[in-house]
Scaffold this motif. Sequence first.
Motif, PDB file in Angstrom:
ATOM      1  N   SER A 237       0.926  -1.240   0.058  1.00 21.12           N
ATOM      2  CA  SER A 237       0.017   0.035  -0.070  1.00 21.12           C
ATOM      3  C   SER A 237       0.796   1.167  -0.147  1.00 21.12           C
ATOM      4  O   SER A 237       1.647   1.535   0.955  1.00 21.12           O
ATOM      5  N   TYR A 238       0.908   2.115  -1.004  1.00 20.61           N
ATOM      6  CA  TYR A 238       1.650   3.248  -1.001  1.00 20.61           C
ATOM      7  C   TYR A 238       0.968   4.475  -0.248  1.00 20.61           C
ATOM      8  O   TYR A 238       1.677   5.382  -0.018  1.00 20.61           O
ATOM      9  N   SER A 239      -0.365   4.392  -0.547  1.00 22.86           N
ATOM     10  CA  SER A 239      -1.246   5.508   0.090  1.00 22.86           C
ATOM     11  C   SER A 239      -1.059   5.412   1.680  1.00 22.86           C
ATOM     12  O   SER A 239      -1.209   6.564   2.202  1.00 22.86           O
ATOM     13  N   GLY A 240      -0.666   4.287   2.147  1.00 22.08           N
ATOM     14  CA  GLY A 240      -0.682   4.341   3.902  1.00 22.08           C
ATOM     15  C   GLY A 240       0.619   4.519   4.469  1.00 22.08           C
ATOM     16  O   GLY A 240       0.751   4.539   5.656  1.00 22.08           O
ATOM     17  N   ARG A 241       1.547   4.662   3.768  1.00 19.22           N
ATOM     18  CA  ARG A 241       2.860   4.550   4.122  1.00 19.22           C
ATOM     19  C   ARG A 241       3.380   6.032   5.086  1.00 19.22           C
ATOM     20  O   ARG A 241       3.777   5.864   6.051  1.00 19.22           O
ATOM     21  N   ARG A 242       2.803   7.215   4.462  1.00 17.84           N
ATOM     22  CA  ARG A 242       2.950   8.360   5.114  1.00 17.84           C
ATOM     23  C   ARG A 242       2.057   8.222   6.669  1.00 17.84           C
ATOM     24  O   ARG A 242       2.487   8.746   7.813  1.00 17.84           O
ATOM     25  N   ILE A 243       1.023   7.711   6.818  1.00 18.35           N
ATOM     26  CA  ILE A 243       0.219   7.700   8.016  1.00 18.35           C
ATOM     27  C   ILE A 243       1.048   6.654   8.795  1.00 18.35           C
ATOM     28  O   ILE A 243       1.027   6.908  10.027  1.00 18.35           O
ATOM     29  N   ALA A 244       1.379   5.623   8.267  1.00 18.07           N
ATOM     30  CA  ALA A 244       2.180   4.466   9.100  1.00 18.07           C
ATOM     31  C   ALA A 244       3.381   5.171   9.847  1.00 18.07           C
ATOM     32  O   ALA A 244       3.743   4.654  10.933  1.00 18.07           O
ATOM     33  N   VAL A 245       4.193   5.989   9.007  1.00 20.59           N
ATOM     34  CA  VAL A 245       5.231   6.404   9.624  1.00 20.59           C
ATOM     35  C   VAL A 245       4.881   7.477  10.549  1.00 20.59           C
ATOM     36  O   VAL A 245       5.559   7.464  11.750  1.00 20.59           O
ATOM     37  N   LEU A 246       3.888   8.143  10.682  1.00 25.37           N
ATOM     38  CA  LEU A 246       3.363   9.103  11.897  1.00 25.37           C
ATOM     39  C   LEU A 246       3.015   8.119  13.016  1.00 25.37           C
ATOM     40  O   LEU A 246       3.254   8.354  14.335  1.00 25.37           O
ATOM     41  N   ILE A 247       2.045   7.091  12.636  1.00 25.58           N
ATOM     42  CA  ILE A 247       1.857   6.454  13.848  1.00 25.58           C
ATOM     43  C   ILE A 247       3.158   6.047  14.467  1.00 25.58           C
ATOM     44  O   ILE A 247       3.116   5.809  15.752  1.00 25.58           O
ATOM     45  N   ALA A 248       3.978   5.308  13.427  1.00 22.47           N
ATOM     46  CA  ALA A 248       5.144   4.620  14.202  1.00 22.47           C
ATOM     47  C   ALA A 248       5.864   5.856  15.059  1.00 22.47           C
ATOM     48  O   ALA A 248       6.687   5.303  16.127  1.00 22.47           O
ATOM     49  N   LEU A 249       5.851   6.852  14.492  1.00 21.77           N
ATOM     50  CA  LEU A 249       6.557   8.029  15.338  1.00 21.77           C
ATOM     51  C   LEU A 249       5.958   8.379  16.664  1.00 21.77           C
ATOM     52  O   LEU A 249       6.771   8.524  17.605  1.00 21.77           O
ATOM     53  N   ILE A 250       4.772   8.577  16.633  1.00 20.53           N
ATOM     54  CA  ILE A 250       3.911   8.396  17.982  1.00 20.53           C
ATOM     55  C   ILE A 250       4.268   7.501  18.854  1.00 20.53           C
ATOM     56  O   ILE A 250       4.415   7.799  20.103  1.00 20.53           O
ATOM     57  N   VAL A 251       4.262   6.137  18.465  1.00 20.20           N
ATOM     58  CA  VAL A 251       4.413   5.090  19.237  1.00 20.20           C
ATOM     59  C   VAL A 251       6.009   4.983  19.631  1.00 20.20           C
ATOM     60  O   VAL A 251       6.273   4.744  20.989  1.00 20.20           O
ATOM     61  N   SER A 252       6.844   5.470  18.958  1.00 17.94           N
ATOM     62  CA  SER A 252       8.250   5.467  19.105  1.00 17.94           C
ATOM     63  C   SER A 252       8.393   6.518  20.212  1.00 17.94           C
ATOM     64  O   SER A 252       9.093   6.281  21.276  1.00 17.94           O
ATOM     65  N   VAL A 253       7.925   7.484  20.047  1.00 12.46           N
ATOM     66  CA  VAL A 253       8.153   8.704  21.090  1.00 12.46           C
ATOM     67  C   VAL A 253       7.448   8.286  22.528  1.00 12.46           C
ATOM     68  O   VAL A 253       8.045   8.517  23.439  1.00 12.46           O
TER      69      VAL A 253
END
Length: 585
Positions: A237-253
């Motif tokens: 899925s190319y459309s969900g990559r940016r959202i996945a990065v944001l979610i991963a960033l929130i989880v990582s923080v």
Amino acid sequence: MSIKPYVPFSFFFFFFFFFLLLVLCSNAQGRFTSYRQSSTDLASDGVNERESESETSSYLLSLKPLSVESTCEETYGFMPCTTTVVGNMFLMLVYGYLMYSAAKWLSSGSEILLEILGPGIVGGLFLPVLTSLPDAMLILVSGLSGSTETAQSQVSVGIGLLAGSTVLVLSLIWGSCVVVGKCDIENSKAKDNEDTKGFNFTGSGVSTDIWTSYSARIMAVSVIPFLIVQIPQVLNSYSGRRIAVLIALIVSVTLFVSYCIYQVCQPWVQKRHIAYAKHKHVISGILQHLKMRALGWLLDDDGEPNKEVIDKLFCTIDQDNDGYLSATELRALIIGVRFDQIELNKDDAVEKLMQEFDTSHDSRIDRNEFFIGVSKWLNVAKRVANSKSPSDRKFLTDFHSRTKQEHDLLGAGDQSEEAIEERKNIKLAFLKAVGMLLVGTLIAAVVAEPLVDVVDNFSDATSIPNFFISFIILPLFTASEGVSAITFASRKKIRTASLTFSQLYGSVTMKNVLCLSVFLALVYIRELTWDFSAEVLVILIVCIVMGVFGSFRTTFPLWTSSIAFILYPFSVALIYVLDFVFGWS
């Protein structure tokens, strides 16, 4: 503890060396040449005959799309640079040494500050953050440079450093710590300072406390953001990559903040666990002592506490025959048990016993309170020892050995190898520690960008992907904890082994949450493409394998080091195959 004498000398040495480098290399530049007079010979001009297609194609493959003469861009306008292979190798060593020195300054300053102020905020926040600062700096500058296209190209340096540091710590450094710290293993536990079996793959190794296992589990959990950011790649899925990065960033923080809170609270939690383990071991020792002094069995034929025998024991402890046990009589009981295997504060033990047995809160224990208290712990002993048969009279011995094992796993009996020196001038020591931290931070901040540029230039000059340079070379400059960990492990004690492996697991955890947070923030803010599936897979494999491995063991025979050593070449080969054979990136 005083400041190490090498620090001021190294400070002046590398600044003198750095100044000399600026003088000698400030005008360095490179040039690309060819055997042809003009690039116009590559295509027909309509008059001159065009070369054969095969010759032209072969020549095009041998050239980079650059002008005839190319010069490098000096970082900050004055940092030396070059376009030659040898020149870039030299600069990489120089900048790498400076980055390594910055890491050492930060590590030394943090340790001194930790010793002055203790754990808590310093140990939980400053120490782990500062030790990961060089990696975070390099990752940050790799994605801030130039345009989006330039950042996309250089950001592979950041992911290469992140993956390389993780693999290096959990493979070569982890395995080396097992080798240099090995002791003889007896009864599934390494014996301090006994190394007579040589390189026996099953009979020698290292042991750690239970807190080290907890650190390994936390490290395994810290890979969750990597899994999240890879979901769109798995689903194509190319459309969900940016959202996945944001979610991963929130989880990582979130994981980063949670880990810091855990680190701050851990000393308090650890002290509570150790105090309870020590108290339980004291109770088991007292029960063992009472069993030896009893004129009969502590349990009757039905497996219930034997009131008659326990009352007789009460009378033997009640030296003044007043029908109560005082604190003085409890102290005499504890002294009679002779707890030689643990460091016991007898006054504290008496206080806890009084709190445990004295339900009427009159600062003395009557006959009924003594029976109830002993009965309670006999039932606990049966449960811990899994004694189901009333005729099983060995459960107290089993209970005592289990509490001793728990006591050892928690590191409750470990004492510092050397007493902390009395500091006559705490203020001066504090200022020195802060100065070391500032100098280390300044060096890391200044050197990070030119080091990334040198890696990029070296990659262009040699046609070696900059990922592999950052994966293999850069971690050697930033993993200063490796040298100190191996040195510390060589002391061959359970305590030092526990601290060593906890440091390694904590270092990787901080890379997985802090450094990854910086990297994900760069990808999201600069709208870069996340295309690092091979690198993420390697991080997941190494962290999960070593995390699970360390979570369920406290003793690591020598053969376990071979697994760690194998992971390093396996990781390099896997990334090469996935990226350059299967074309994952």
